[in-house]
Design a protein around this motif. Sequence first.
Motif, PDB file in Angstrom:
ATOM      1  N   GLY A  73       0.768  -1.294   0.021  1.00  0.00           N
ATOM      2  CA  GLY A  73      -0.028   0.067   0.042  1.00  0.00           C
ATOM      3  C   GLY A  73       0.807   1.347   0.067  1.00  0.00           C
ATOM      4  O   GLY A  73       2.011   1.208   0.339  1.00  0.00           O
ATOM      5  N   SER A  74       0.257   2.118  -0.360  1.00  0.00           N
ATOM      6  CA  SER A  74       0.763   3.712  -0.188  1.00  0.00           C
ATOM      7  C   SER A  74       1.012   4.120   1.115  1.00  0.00           C
ATOM      8  O   SER A  74       1.718   4.583   1.633  1.00  0.00           O
ATOM      9  CB  SER A  74       0.025   4.759  -0.860  1.00  0.00           C
ATOM     10  OG  SER A  74      -0.073   4.379  -2.461  1.00  0.00           O
TER      11      SER A  74
ATOM     12  N   HIS B 287       5.073   4.154  -5.253  1.00  0.00           N
ATOM     13  CA  HIS B 287       3.831   4.473  -6.465  1.00  0.00           C
ATOM     14  C   HIS B 287       3.114   3.408  -6.971  1.00  0.00           C
ATOM     15  O   HIS B 287       3.946   2.923  -7.628  1.00  0.00           O
ATOM     16  CB  HIS B 287       4.223   5.716  -7.326  1.00  0.00           C
ATOM     17  CG  HIS B 287       3.251   6.217  -8.109  1.00  0.00           C
ATOM     18  ND1 HIS B 287       3.367   6.091  -9.433  1.00  0.00           N
ATOM     19  CD2 HIS B 287       2.059   6.596  -7.905  1.00  0.00           C
ATOM     20  CE1 HIS B 287       2.306   6.479 -10.013  1.00  0.00           C
ATOM     21  NE2 HIS B 287       1.222   6.990  -9.090  1.00  0.00           N
ATOM     22  N   ASN B 288       1.900   3.351  -6.596  1.00  0.00           N
ATOM     23  CA  ASN B 288       1.096   2.222  -7.443  1.00  0.00           C
ATOM     24  C   ASN B 288       1.274   2.653  -8.901  1.00  0.00           C
ATOM     25  O   ASN B 288       0.584   3.659  -9.447  1.00  0.00           O
ATOM     26  CB  ASN B 288      -0.202   1.984  -6.901  1.00  0.00           C
ATOM     27  CG  ASN B 288      -0.908   0.964  -7.554  1.00  0.00           C
ATOM     28  OD1 ASN B 288      -0.921   0.888  -8.646  1.00  0.00           O
ATOM     29  ND2 ASN B 288      -2.043   0.490  -6.818  1.00  0.00           N
ATOM     30  N   PRO B 289       1.504   1.793 -10.106  1.00  0.00           N
ATOM     31  CA  PRO B 289       1.781   2.198 -11.216  1.00  0.00           C
ATOM     32  C   PRO B 289       0.401   2.434 -12.015  1.00  0.00           C
ATOM     33  O   PRO B 289      -0.028   3.101 -12.828  1.00  0.00           O
ATOM     34  CB  PRO B 289       2.412   1.006 -12.139  1.00  0.00           C
ATOM     35  CG  PRO B 289       3.149   0.197 -11.059  1.00  0.00           C
ATOM     36  CD  PRO B 289       2.309   0.675  -9.638  1.00  0.00           C
ATOM     37  N   LEU B 290      -0.948   1.824 -11.330  1.00  0.00           N
ATOM     38  CA  LEU B 290      -2.289   2.002 -11.642  1.00  0.00           C
ATOM     39  C   LEU B 290      -2.863   3.089 -10.917  1.00  0.00           C
ATOM     40  O   LEU B 290      -4.057   3.223 -11.188  1.00  0.00           O
ATOM     41  CB  LEU B 290      -3.006   0.387 -11.418  1.00  0.00           C
ATOM     42  CG  LEU B 290      -2.613  -0.647 -12.340  1.00  0.00           C
ATOM     43  CD1 LEU B 290      -3.244  -1.880 -11.643  1.00  0.00           C
ATOM     44  CD2 LEU B 290      -2.559  -0.501 -13.741  1.00  0.00           C
ATOM     45  N   LYS B 291      -2.184   4.014 -10.245  1.00  0.00           N
ATOM     46  CA  LYS B 291      -3.007   4.992  -9.677  1.00  0.00           C
ATOM     47  C   LYS B 291      -2.280   6.416  -9.708  1.00  0.00           C
ATOM     48  O   LYS B 291      -0.708   6.394 -10.332  1.00  0.00           O
ATOM     49  CB  LYS B 291      -3.048   4.738  -8.241  1.00  0.00           C
ATOM     50  CG  LYS B 291      -4.039   4.008  -7.749  1.00  0.00           C
ATOM     51  CD  LYS B 291      -3.894   3.783  -6.177  1.00  0.00           C
ATOM     52  CE  LYS B 291      -4.824   2.524  -5.567  1.00  0.00           C
ATOM     53  NZ  LYS B 291      -4.840   2.376  -4.039  1.00  0.00           N
ATOM     54  N   GLU B 292      -2.923   7.460  -9.741  1.00  0.00           N
ATOM     55  CA  GLU B 292      -2.209   8.786  -9.958  1.00  0.00           C
ATOM     56  C   GLU B 292      -1.529   9.005  -8.624  1.00  0.00           C
ATOM     57  O   GLU B 292      -1.730   8.583  -7.713  1.00  0.00           O
ATOM     58  CB  GLU B 292      -3.386   9.737  -9.955  1.00  0.00           C
ATOM     59  CG  GLU B 292      -4.098   9.671 -11.339  1.00  0.00           C
ATOM     60  CD  GLU B 292      -3.480   9.925 -12.856  1.00  0.00           C
ATOM     61  OE1 GLU B 292      -2.502  10.891 -12.545  1.00  0.00           O
ATOM     62  OE2 GLU B 292      -3.425   9.317 -13.620  1.00  0.00           O
ATOM     63  N   LYS B 293      -0.533  10.066  -8.697  1.00  0.00           N
ATOM     64  CA  LYS B 293       0.533  10.360  -7.757  1.00  0.00           C
ATOM     65  C   LYS B 293      -0.633  11.406  -6.681  1.00  0.00           C
ATOM     66  O   LYS B 293      -0.299  11.066  -5.456  1.00  0.00           O
ATOM     67  CB  LYS B 293       1.652  11.040  -7.970  1.00  0.00           C
ATOM     68  CG  LYS B 293       2.822   9.989  -8.450  1.00  0.00           C
ATOM     69  CD  LYS B 293       4.170  10.472  -8.353  1.00  0.00           C
ATOM     70  CE  LYS B 293       5.122   9.588  -8.484  1.00  0.00           C
ATOM     71  NZ  LYS B 293       6.528   9.963  -8.510  1.00  0.00           N
TER      72      LYS B 293
END
Length: 190
Positions: free
Chosen positions: A8-9, A40-46
């Motif tokens: 998780g973030s 950083h999850n590659p499937l989510k926006e920063k």
Amino acid sequence: MKIGLFFGSFNPVHIGHLIIANYMANYTDLDQVWLVVSPHNPLKEKGDLINMYDRLEMAKLAVENTQNIRVSDVELKLPQPSYTIDTLAFLHEKYPEHHFSLIMGSDNLVSLKKWKNYELILRDYHIHIYPRPGFENAELINHPSVTITQTPLMELSATFIRKSFKEGKNVQFFVSDPVLKFIESKNLYK
């Protein structure tokens, strides 16, 4: 040892994360749960993602007095973007004596087919699923590598907590006291 990896973030880590980790560590066949802080999850926006080292420190503060929950910074040391399959391969090589499995919400199970080499994850690793409202009928829910747990439902989100901080609302009891003190000391999420 059977270790559940809860990626998780943790932006910020909150009571919902801790309840899920505690449930998995104490009410399933897992011996330990590692909170894996993802850069950083590659499937989510920063979006509102704060410094990964601050998120790592908050996770450590949140679990400092627990028996079978620890924090891993493995993804902070690997090439980015970090992909779960690469992290699993690295951990398997570094800790061949452990058996790793994944911990994820049923909402993530819905998007699993978008993950890099998701077929290998399903083939080689077990996935412990905690329920999320509205995602009870995910396509892979009956896959032999997937176990649905009875983890208490949590509708608390880091997005809600960040918004509450911005609005100056009281977030006591949503995050642990050491995490709250850390956030306030660094003036995060304002």
